[in-house]
Write an enzyme that holds these catalytic residues in place. Structure first.
Site, mmCIF file in Angstrom:
data_model
loop_
_atom_site.group_PDB
_atom_site.id
_atom_site.type_symbol
_atom_site.label_atom_id
_atom_site.label_comp_id
_atom_site.label_asym_id
_atom_site.label_seq_id
_atom_site.Cartn_x
_atom_site.Cartn_y
_atom_site.Cartn_z
ATOM 1 N N THR A 108 -9.180 25.167 142.551
ATOM 2 C CA THR A 108 -9.816 25.927 143.539
ATOM 3 C C THR A 108 -11.168 26.275 142.859
ATOM 4 O O THR A 108 -11.369 26.471 141.811
ATOM 5 C CB THR A 108 -9.183 27.082 144.080
ATOM 6 O OG1 THR A 108 -7.899 26.761 144.549
ATOM 7 C CG2 THR A 108 -9.951 27.902 144.761
ATOM 8 N N ARG A 158 0.148 24.740 156.191
ATOM 9 C CA ARG A 158 -0.194 25.910 155.304
ATOM 10 C C ARG A 158 -1.788 26.328 155.004
ATOM 11 O O ARG A 158 -2.537 25.450 154.845
ATOM 12 C CB ARG A 158 0.516 25.576 153.943
ATOM 13 C CG ARG A 158 0.562 26.736 152.863
ATOM 14 C CD ARG A 158 -0.542 26.602 151.901
ATOM 15 N NE ARG A 158 -0.433 27.312 150.679
ATOM 16 C CZ ARG A 158 -1.709 27.763 149.707
ATOM 17 N NH1 ARG A 158 -2.503 27.078 149.898
ATOM 18 N NH2 ARG A 158 -1.219 28.565 148.752
ATOM 19 N N VAL A 159 -1.844 27.499 154.977
ATOM 20 C CA VAL A 159 -3.317 28.257 154.737
ATOM 21 C C VAL A 159 -2.930 29.423 153.642
ATOM 22 O O VAL A 159 -2.185 30.025 153.533
ATOM 23 C CB VAL A 159 -3.923 28.516 156.137
ATOM 24 C CG1 VAL A 159 -5.242 29.563 155.511
ATOM 25 C CG2 VAL A 159 -4.080 27.823 157.002
ATOM 26 N N GLY A 160 -3.811 29.028 152.700
ATOM 27 C CA GLY A 160 -3.765 30.085 151.403
ATOM 28 C C GLY A 160 -4.859 31.114 151.503
ATOM 29 O O GLY A 160 -5.387 31.622 152.694
ATOM 30 N N ASP A 161 -5.118 31.786 150.571
ATOM 31 C CA ASP A 161 -5.991 32.904 150.349
ATOM 32 C C ASP A 161 -7.446 32.804 150.282
ATOM 33 O O ASP A 161 -8.286 33.404 151.061
ATOM 34 C CB ASP A 161 -5.633 33.885 149.111
ATOM 35 C CG ASP A 161 -6.025 32.652 147.964
ATOM 36 O OD1 ASP A 161 -5.537 31.558 147.620
ATOM 37 O OD2 ASP A 161 -7.032 33.079 147.232
ATOM 38 N N GLY A 204 -5.806 30.913 142.349
ATOM 39 C CA GLY A 204 -4.244 31.089 141.921
ATOM 40 C C GLY A 204 -3.486 30.737 142.826
ATOM 41 O O GLY A 204 -3.894 30.076 143.971
ATOM 42 N N GLY A 262 -1.949 31.098 146.273
ATOM 43 C CA GLY A 262 -2.493 32.139 147.590
ATOM 44 C C GLY A 262 -1.510 32.795 148.273
ATOM 45 O O GLY A 262 -1.794 33.956 148.569
HETATM 46 N N1 GLY Z 1 -5.577 29.926 145.749
HETATM 47 C C1 GLY Z 1 -5.810 28.854 146.763
HETATM 48 C C2 GLY Z 1 -4.587 28.519 147.483
HETATM 49 O O1 GLY Z 1 -3.514 28.859 147.103
HETATM 50 O O2 GLY Z 1 -4.737 27.797 148.329
#
Ligand code: GLY
Length: 293
Positions: free
Chosen positions: A163, A191-194, A215, A217
């Site tokens: 990332t 799926r959506v991360g942080d 890291g 998410g």
């Molecule tokens: N930190 C990026 C993700 O987990 O998508």
């Protein structure tokens, strides 16, 4: 050190030693590109965006071209930019292939109607804004290999190494942050991360600081990592102290692997990780970047 600065990261993870020099050098190039924007009188927002564009264009990283693939073998990209002057933010999530997701995120910010657009709705917005969709050329052999390893033994499950992100302070003391990612290898489509969530993977507020996290998410989302570490700076913590404490908290509270970059409006910097590597660079206008991993 203080004053205008750009800090970038190329993802918390475990980059193998053979690739690490190029991984770190790419961060240096990105940070210097952002610092050149500041040197030309550009805003922190422009500088952070520019730095992330450079990393999105580099297939070494898990963002833009070369991003991690979903379990269905597709690219779904997340990105967000945030302006500390007024807390405006723009983001996209689960975006089908576009070469520079951070530019689409910036267009969402400038449009101003919404903060975050998802999936086909985000793609429709991007096309209307004049961005051309990408295609198979954005999927690299390395990304296919990573997915194949995950399919064979779930190696790398949950891992979002690579990332990319940038934080910047401009000459007026305004801060901004930008983060872009392909997310975790083999993630479920949708799926959506942080990264595209304000306060989780990305945050910028002139009243506190700017942060881009990296890291796992799911862990970072649970603790609101980026907002929390910026609030710690507003409360008086030194940026480096706040960064180290936040990453320790991520591990202790939710078992999260990751790292973050942080910059205060006065130009003080914080960089921390609890992973084996996190390529990063710090560049000030007119100076060569300082790099590390
Ligand atoms: N930190 C990026 C993700 O987990 O998508």
């Amino acid at each position: 050190m203080s004053g205008p600065v750009v800090v970038v990261h190329g993802g918390a993870g475990r980059v193998d030693p053979a690739r690490l020099p190029a991984h770190v050098a790419g961060c240096g190039e990105a940070a210097e590109a952002g610092a050149a924007v500041l040197a030309g009188g550009g805003s922190a927002l422009d500088a952070a965006q520019r730095a992330v564009e450079v990393l999105e264009a580099n297939p070494l990283y898990n963002a833009g071209v070369g991003g991690s693939l979903t379990a269905a073998g597709t690219l779904e990209l997340d990105a967000l930019v945030m302006d500390g002057r007024d807390l405006r933010a723009g983001g996209v999530c689960a975006l089908p292939p576009f070469a520079f997701p951070i530019r689409v995120a910036r267009a969402v910010l400038e449009d101003g109607r919404h903060v975050l657009l998802a999936a086909e709705g985000a793609a429709a917005f991007a096309r209307e804004a004049g961005f051309a969709p990408g295609g198979e050329e954005m999927i690299t052999a390395r990304a296919r290999e990573r997915l194949a390893r995950w399919e064979a033994g779930r190696v790398g499950e949950g891992w979002a190494g690579g990332t990319v992100g940038a934080v910047a302070v401009d000459g007026a003391g305004h801060v901004a942050a930008a983060t872009s990612t392909g997310g975790t290898v083999g993630k479920r489509p949708g799926r959506v991360g942080d990264s595209p969530i304000p306060g989780a993977g990305t945050w910028a507020d002139d009243g506190s600081a700017a942060c881009s996290a990296t890291g796992i998410g799911e862990a970072i989302l649970r603790v609101g990592l980026a907002r929390g570490v910026c609030d710690a700076v507003a409360g008086g913590a030194a940026p480096q102290e706040a960064a180290e404490a936040a990453v320790a908290m991520l591990q202790e509270r939710v078992g999260g692997d990751g790292g973050l970059i942080l910059v205060a409006p006065d130009g003080r910097v914080g960089v921390a990780r609890n992973t084996a590597t996190m390529s990063h660079a710090v560049a000030r206008p007119g100076e060569p970047a300082w790099t590390g991993s």
